[in-house]
Design an enzyme around this catalytic site. Sequence first.
Site, PDB file in Angstrom:
ATOM      1  N   PRO A  70       0.802  -1.210   0.000  1.00 32.71           N
ATOM      2  CA  PRO A  70       0.000   0.000   0.000  1.00 32.71           C
ATOM      3  C   PRO A  70       0.841   1.268   0.000  1.00 32.71           C
ATOM      4  CG  PRO A  70      -0.344  -1.300   2.009  1.00 32.71           C
ATOM      5  CD  PRO A  70       0.839  -1.828   1.311  1.00 32.71           C
ATOM      6  N   GLU A  71       0.960   1.852  -1.163  1.00 33.12           N
ATOM      7  CA  GLU A  71       1.521   3.190  -1.253  1.00 33.12           C
ATOM      8  C   GLU A  71       0.352   4.174  -1.133  1.00 33.12           C
ATOM      9  OE1 GLU A  71       4.658   4.264  -1.758  1.00 33.12           O
ATOM     10  OE2 GLU A  71       5.702   2.368  -2.041  1.00 33.12           O
TER      11      GLU A  71
END
Length: 269
Positions: free
Chosen positions: A2-3
């Site tokens: 998860p960026e």
Amino acid sequence: MPELPEVETTRRGITPWCVGQKVTRVDVRERRLRWPVPAEIVESLPRQTIRSVDRRAKYLLIRADRGTVIAHLGMSGSLRVTRPKVPPRKHDHLDIVLANGMCLRFHDPRRFGCVLWTTDDPCVHPLLRDLGPEPWDADSEYIYRRSRGRNQSVKGFLMDSHTLVGVGNIYANEALFLASIDPRRAAGSISRARYQRLATAIVRVLDEALGMGGTTLRDFVSASGEPGYFRQVLRVYDRDGEPCRRCSTKIRRILTGQRSTYFCPRCQH
DNA sequence: AGTGCGGCCTGTCCGC
DNA sequence: TGCGGACAGGCCGCAC
């Protein structure tokens, strides 16, 4: 992993399912996340209604009547909408069960993420208090000013959440390539004009990725994993030895700190 | 104050 | 085939 774009995609994905919903129960199966899941969330959140789902940096802020859940997905986390009766998989650590028969299920194999609870304004929480601006709000003049006198590498400077938030290792590498800046250079030695290019590049790579995050939005509930769209469009990240897309020179991988840094030795200087 | 680094975790991959 | 070790990563919190 998860960026920022994936966190934003998560926010948009869960919002219609939970805003306006009353919480009926919070089930914690594993409280040992980055910080222990506080008991107050189990005691206080039920019977409250979720009013909004906001985001600050990579933190999701699930605001209820009298308190806010602060969640971070860490490296490997996800927050999905499912039904509480669906058997939890391994690493499904926590459910927020809603009155509409759905639940928000927090999944995080590496447990670098967190689920916290605050009754204050979340912005004054120690984790959020000192964060820099969102990339879309960070103008290049601010970044330039802040960089003056800094001996730190420009890549480290970019990834410091006090400078601006949401630029992880992948996007730092990609943005520096787009701006033709050698990641090893000292932040303080780079001109105002080049910071202008860099600020534009950061927004560009984040918007690109956000556009692709939109494709996983469709089958959000079906819990399909990230199919890896990111990889095909990456310009330097994870491309050690492969040809630069601009000049065909071999992309190099070096270590700065303990982090992998990828760049084109010809295009970036 | 700025800077670098250790530590937290598990899944995946590689070599033996 | 099984096993051990290296590696990946965000980011806090500590040490200099």
